[in-house]
Scaffold this active site. Structure first.
Site, PDB file in Angstrom:
ATOM      1  N   GLU A   1       0.958  -1.246  -0.006  1.00  0.00           N
ATOM      2  CA  GLU A   1      -0.074   0.097  -0.111  1.00  0.00           C
ATOM      3  C   GLU A   1       1.048   1.255  -0.101  1.00  0.00           C
ATOM      4  O   GLU A   1       0.813   1.978   0.941  1.00  0.00           O
ATOM      5  CB  GLU A   1      -0.733   0.050   1.210  1.00  0.00           C
ATOM      6  CG  GLU A   1      -1.777  -1.285   1.421  1.00  0.00           C
ATOM      7  CD  GLU A   1      -2.200  -1.223   3.006  1.00  0.00           C
ATOM      8  OE1 GLU A   1      -1.651  -0.765   3.744  1.00  0.00           O
ATOM      9  OE2 GLU A   1      -2.899  -2.284   3.226  1.00  0.00           O
TER      10      GLU A   1
ATOM     11  N   CYS B   1      -0.468  33.724  11.062  1.00  0.00           N
ATOM     12  CA  CYS B   1      -0.145  34.123  12.299  1.00  0.00           C
ATOM     13  C   CYS B   1       0.098  33.336  13.265  1.00  0.00           C
ATOM     14  O   CYS B   1      -0.872  32.737  14.211  1.00  0.00           O
ATOM     15  CB  CYS B   1      -0.998  35.244  12.599  1.00  0.00           C
ATOM     16  SG  CYS B   1      -0.615  36.772  11.420  1.00  0.00           S
ATOM     17  N   GLU B   2       1.094  32.317  13.264  1.00  0.00           N
ATOM     18  CA  GLU B   2       1.513  31.480  14.167  1.00  0.00           C
ATOM     19  C   GLU B   2       2.822  31.092  13.718  1.00  0.00           C
ATOM     20  O   GLU B   2       3.399  31.283  12.646  1.00  0.00           O
ATOM     21  CB  GLU B   2       0.732  30.107  13.756  1.00  0.00           C
ATOM     22  CG  GLU B   2      -0.324  29.665  14.780  1.00  0.00           C
ATOM     23  CD  GLU B   2       0.089  28.582  15.582  1.00  0.00           C
ATOM     24  OE1 GLU B   2       1.413  28.654  15.954  1.00  0.00           O
ATOM     25  OE2 GLU B   2      -0.782  27.900  15.979  1.00  0.00           O
TER      26      GLU B   2
ATOM     27  N   TYR C   1       0.770  14.030   0.968  1.00  0.00           N
ATOM     28  CA  TYR C   1       0.512  14.880   2.175  1.00  0.00           C
ATOM     29  C   TYR C   1       0.682  16.343   2.377  1.00  0.00           C
ATOM     30  O   TYR C   1       1.100  16.945   3.107  1.00  0.00           O
ATOM     31  CB  TYR C   1       1.179  14.080   3.578  1.00  0.00           C
ATOM     32  CG  TYR C   1       0.981  12.570   3.332  1.00  0.00           C
ATOM     33  CD1 TYR C   1      -0.207  12.007   3.976  1.00  0.00           C
ATOM     34  CD2 TYR C   1       2.060  11.756   2.840  1.00  0.00           C
ATOM     35  CE1 TYR C   1      -0.326  10.659   3.744  1.00  0.00           C
ATOM     36  CE2 TYR C   1       1.913  10.472   3.295  1.00  0.00           C
ATOM     37  CZ  TYR C   1       0.721   9.610   3.400  1.00  0.00           C
ATOM     38  OH  TYR C   1       0.546   8.432   3.396  1.00  0.00           O
TER      39      TYR C   1
HETATM   40  C1  LIG Z   1      -0.828   5.959   5.537  1.00  0.00           C
HETATM   41  C2  LIG Z   1      -1.047   4.391   5.111  1.00  0.00           C
HETATM   42  C3  LIG Z   1       0.004   3.647   3.868  1.00  0.00           C
HETATM   43  C4  LIG Z   1       0.754   4.619   3.278  1.00  0.00           C
HETATM   44  O1  LIG Z   1       1.783   5.001   3.905  1.00  0.00           O
HETATM   45  P1  LIG Z   1       3.157   5.652   2.770  1.00  0.00           P
HETATM   46  O2  LIG Z   1       4.079   6.229   3.890  1.00  0.00           O
HETATM   47  O3  LIG Z   1       2.476   7.199   2.400  1.00  0.00           O
HETATM   48  O4  LIG Z   1       3.783   4.913   1.960  1.00  0.00           O
HETATM   49  C5  LIG Z   1      -0.384   2.502   3.519  1.00  0.00           C
HETATM   50  N1  LIG Z   1      -1.147   1.791   4.284  1.00  0.00           N
HETATM   51  C6  LIG Z   1      -1.949   2.396   5.428  1.00  0.00           C
HETATM   52  C7  LIG Z   1      -3.020   1.413   6.189  1.00  0.00           C
HETATM   53  C8  LIG Z   1      -1.878   3.842   5.972  1.00  0.00           C
HETATM   54  O5  LIG Z   1      -2.524   4.229   6.966  1.00  0.00           O
END
Ligand SMILES: *Cc1c(COP(=O)(O)O)cnc(C)c1O
Length: 403
Positions: free
Chosen positions: A262, A331-332, A359
């Site tokens: 993932e 403003c922070e 992100y």
């Molecule tokens: C955030 C997340 C990812 C991706 O993470 P990366 O560091 O962007 O590759 C994969 N699996 C799950 C369950 C996540 O929460």
């Protein structure tokens, strides 16, 4: 290596205004191909973790490359279906959501990762063995670039502890659950391959508890360079080790398992550029500040994770190098970078933040009643607007006037 040049970024900034997020499609393709090549000897399936960047045009592009989709909210699942992903190629990996969201995911027909015993039990009671599930385990492996993005430690809210296997088994047996997958995701930015390999060994041990198992999901954590000279996770070496490990497992057990990944950052971090304009150069007794027309409302990673984003002055690439503190206009305390060597910055110059794909826009907000920037995707050398910048009226949308 696919990369956009300063000239192209300037021309896009002139055309669409600043600040602007720019994504380079061919870079996403390059990263995707690196992964499919690295895992060619495994039976591997790549689910793009879309929480890193969910613009629907990016989703459609990633679908066209052949990837599947990992979602962490029901709305991401709906966006994925809308983008055209088949339901069997969508994986829903939520955490602490209402059971109703799990029911909705089941009705939409996607793969589901369940990460706590309470929901597992409710799911089993309601559906028994009529709908397959995957279980997210916590293998208790400490990994990742930063405590905030590490998820495998004992204090983590993610996954079901492997030490609760007896309880999982009781639930599975009593409710006749059909467990087809087990999952782990230990964190982000892992460069040590042993984290994956040790995790896999834990998963193999756990696999023995599930006779119908088809997949092991190793999550993500693939690291890409943020600072010049930073290492990248060696996916080729990992692919080789994994194919050996899975072949060995098959030899010992007679079972052939598929491996799922993932990746978020690995696919979309480097494709992204945030181009901003220097509003003010401010000399103080201690430093020279560059104040830009953006802030942590647009890119929060430096303030939230102490993340390093490389910065260049694309308007004056051959100027004399000087030391700057780059700050936003919120403003922070809103510092992008301390003590950065950048070629001389003049008011009005365009600066670029690299690695802004993952992100970046996704974590942006309207803090200080400022507007979210536009997003542009460059494909075959042609830039296209894929999200308009906010306008003032967007700040009032959903506010109840005259109360
Ligand atoms: C955030 C997340 C990812 C991706 O993470 P990366 O560091 O962007 O590759 C994969 N699996 C799950 C369950 C996540 O929460």
């Amino acid at each position: 290596m696919a990369q956009l040049q300063g000239k192209e970024l300037i021309s896009i900034a002139n055309e669409f205004g600043t600040p602007v997020y720019i994504y380079h499609a061919e870079k996403i393709q390059e990263q995707y191909k690196k992964l499919t090549h690295a895992f060619r000897d495994c039976d591997a399936k790549i689910f793009y973790a879309c929480k890193s960047l969910t613009n629907i045009n990016v989703l459609k592009y990633i679908l066209s490359l052949g990837a599947s989709l990992d979602c962490v909210s029901i709305n991401e699942v709906k966006l994925g279906l809308m983008a055209g992903f088949e339901k069997e190629n969508i994986l829903y990996t939520p955490n602490c959501v209402d059971f109703e969201e799990i029911v909705e995911a089941k009705e939409l027909g996607v793969n589901i990762n369940i990460d706590n015993i309470s929901i597992l039990e409710q799911f089993g009671n309601k559906y028994g063995n009529s709908y397959p599930v995957c279980i997210r385990l916590n293998p208790h492996i400490m990994a990742g670039g930063n405590f905030k993005i590490s998820t495998g430690h004992v204090d983590s809210k993610f996954g079901i502890s492997i030490h609760q296997m007896r309880h999982i088994e009781r639930v599975v047996k009593t409710t006749k659950l059909n467990v087809t997958g087990i999952h782990m995701h230990t964190g982000s930015e892992i460069k040590d391959l042993n984290v994956f390999l040790e995790g896999l060994e834990v998963m193999f041990t756990m696999a023995a508890h599930f006779p119908d198992l088809k997949t092991i999901d190793l999550g993500s954590g693939f690291k890409v360079p943020y600072q010049p000279g930073d290492p990248e996770t060696d996916v080729d070496a990992l692919g080789k080790k994994l194919s050996e490990a899975f072949a060995q497992y098959e030899k010992e057990t007679g079972k052939k398992l598929q491996v799922w990944f993932e990746p978020g950052k690995y696919l979309v971090s480097q494709c992204g550029y945030l181009v901003v304009k220097a509003n003010v150069i401010k000399q103080t007794p201690a430093t020279v500040f560059v104040g830009v027309n953006s802030g942590f409302n647009h890119l929060i990673r430096p303030m939230m994770y102490e993340a390093y984003h490389h910065i260049e002055n694309i308007s004056n690439p051959t100027g004399t190098s000087r030391i700057y503190t780059v700050v936003g206009n919120i403003c922070e305390t809103d510092t992008f970078a301390w003590d950065r060597t950048i070629t001389e910055v003049r008011e009005g110059d365009y600066l670029v933040f690299y690695n802004a794909g993952a992100y970046g826009f996704e974590m942006s907000s309207n803090f200080n009643s400022r507007l979210k920037p536009a997003e542009v995707m460059v494909k075959d050398g042609k830039p296209a607007l894929i999200r308009k910048a906010d306008v003032f009226e967007d700040l009032l949308r959903n506010q109840v006037l005259d109360q």
